[in-house]
Structures are given as C-alpha cells and as structure tokens.
Design a protein around this motif. Structure first.
Motif, mmCIF file in Angstrom:
data_model
loop_
_atom_site.group_PDB
_atom_site.id
_atom_site.type_symbol
_atom_site.label_atom_id
_atom_site.label_comp_id
_atom_site.label_asym_id
_atom_site.label_seq_id
_atom_site.Cartn_x
_atom_site.Cartn_y
_atom_site.Cartn_z
ATOM 1 N N ASN A 35 0.819 -1.211 0.000
ATOM 2 C CA ASN A 35 0.000 0.000 0.000
ATOM 3 C C ASN A 35 0.854 1.263 0.000
ATOM 4 O O ASN A 35 0.386 2.327 0.384
ATOM 5 C CB ASN A 35 -0.982 -0.003 1.183
ATOM 6 C CG ASN A 35 -0.264 -0.013 2.518
ATOM 7 O OD1 ASN A 35 0.959 -0.008 2.586
ATOM 8 N ND2 ASN A 35 -1.028 -0.029 3.591
ATOM 9 N N THR A 36 2.110 1.144 -0.429
ATOM 10 C CA THR A 36 2.962 2.324 -0.522
ATOM 11 C C THR A 36 2.598 3.116 -1.774
ATOM 12 O O THR A 36 2.009 2.574 -2.716
ATOM 13 C CB THR A 36 4.453 1.924 -0.595
ATOM 14 O OG1 THR A 36 4.670 1.181 -1.804
ATOM 15 C CG2 THR A 36 4.870 1.083 0.603
ATOM 16 N N ASP A 37 2.931 4.393 -1.806
ATOM 17 C CA ASP A 37 2.619 5.220 -2.971
ATOM 18 C C ASP A 37 3.305 4.708 -4.234
ATOM 19 O O ASP A 37 2.713 4.723 -5.305
ATOM 20 C CB ASP A 37 3.037 6.674 -2.728
ATOM 21 C CG ASP A 37 2.048 7.417 -1.817
ATOM 22 O OD1 ASP A 37 0.915 6.928 -1.670
ATOM 23 O OD2 ASP A 37 2.422 8.465 -1.280
ATOM 24 N N GLU A 40 1.691 0.772 -4.939
ATOM 25 C CA GLU A 40 0.333 0.502 -4.484
ATOM 26 C C GLU A 40 -0.305 -0.604 -5.318
ATOM 27 O O GLU A 40 -0.302 -0.574 -6.541
ATOM 28 C CB GLU A 40 -0.523 1.764 -4.580
ATOM 29 C CG GLU A 40 -1.914 1.556 -4.053
ATOM 30 C CD GLU A 40 -2.754 2.811 -4.106
ATOM 31 O OE1 GLU A 40 -3.842 2.781 -3.528
ATOM 32 O OE2 GLU A 40 -2.334 3.799 -4.719
ATOM 33 N N ARG A 94 -0.747 3.807 -12.251
ATOM 34 C CA ARG A 94 0.065 4.788 -11.538
ATOM 35 C C ARG A 94 0.445 5.946 -12.443
ATOM 36 O O ARG A 94 0.374 7.114 -12.042
ATOM 37 C CB ARG A 94 1.326 4.129 -10.966
ATOM 38 C CG ARG A 94 2.141 5.100 -10.115
ATOM 39 C CD ARG A 94 3.278 4.442 -9.416
ATOM 40 N NE ARG A 94 4.287 4.062 -10.387
ATOM 41 C CZ ARG A 94 5.324 3.303 -10.120
ATOM 42 N NH1 ARG A 94 5.489 2.801 -8.925
ATOM 43 N NH2 ARG A 94 6.205 3.015 -11.044
#
Length: 157
Positions: A35-37, A40, A94
C-alpha cells in the motif's frame, strides 16, 4: 510436495502460484498487498519469520519458483504472464494517476515550488473536479428546462 497456493488471474482464468516453505527457516511463505505510494496494489511474497530475509515482488517470486522447479511448463508460463500483466496494469494506473495529478497541479497549484503532490491531494483534486462537473451538468440541465418552459409559455399565448 505439499504447497499452498495463491490465486492470480490471466485473461479471466485463475492461475495458481504456490506458497512454498521458506528456504532459510522452513516457515510458510505468505503473500501481501503493498500500500505504498510507489508500489500501491503490488503483490509481494515473504517469510513471516522476518529475520530470515526471504522477500520477493510477485514477478521475482515466480521467477524464483521457476528456477527452483516449483513451477514447470504451462503453469510457469501462465504465472509469469499473469504477474507481468498485473504489473503492467498497475504501472499504467500509476502513470495515469500521475498524469491526472500533473494536470490538476497545473490548473490549481498553491503549493510551494518543488514540493510534490501527495496521492491524497491528487485524489482530493480529482474528486473536486468530478463534483464541479456534476454541478455544472445540473446547472445546464436546469437552464435548458427553463428555456423549454419559457418557449412553451410563449407558444401558448
């Protein structure tokens, strides 16, 4: 050899990715969703015994499975294809979010120069834009309704 598996998808069909035992400590490997930028939605596989250090992104884990003969033949091809498709889709999503955030930042930017827009800020701006579009559509519909009503009242006279 008894292994659990994680399900992935390739063109609408299920692809099984075995969950092996860690080669270092023999504890079952589990999969998680990042769930990191920057990653994700990416899947990663790791040993639940943190100090042993077994950890791979989905595609690298599948390559590990192929190299160590946990996956062979069509299963290997399908798993690699599903992982590559999933990674490409996540990268496209992204890039699209970044493009939309860049557009939003160019239209309305009160941030100090050089400070990056966070994902939450970009999402908030996109949500605001959608709400503004909805209000504009409602106003246009009301205006058209008033024009029709005025036209009907003129025809009745």
């Amino acid at each position: 050899m008894s292994v659990s598996s994680a399900m992935s998808s390739l063109g609408g069909r299920a692809v099984e990715v075995p969950l092996i035992r860690c080669p270092h400590c023999r504890t079952r490997v589990k999969f998680y969703l990042s769930n990191t930028d920057t990653h994700e939605g990416w899947l990663f596989y790791k040993c639940i015994n943190g100090p042993c250090g077994f950890w791979h992104w989905e595609l690298e884990y599948i390559v590990y499975l192929v190299e160590h003969r946990f996956l062979n033949g069509n299963e290997a091809v399908d798993a690699i294809g599903a992982a590559e498709d999933r990674r490409e889709q996540l990268l496209r999503e992204r890039e699209e979010r970044a493009r939309l955030a860049g557009i939003a930042a160019g239209i309305y930017d009160r941030r100090p120069s050089g400070s990056p827009m966070t994902k939450q800020q970009a999402d908030a701006l996109l949500c605001l834009g959608r709400e503004m579009l909805l209000v504009l559509k409602a106003m246009m519909g009301s205006f058209l309704l008033l024009c029709v009503m005025f036209g009907i009242s003129l025809l009745k006279k």
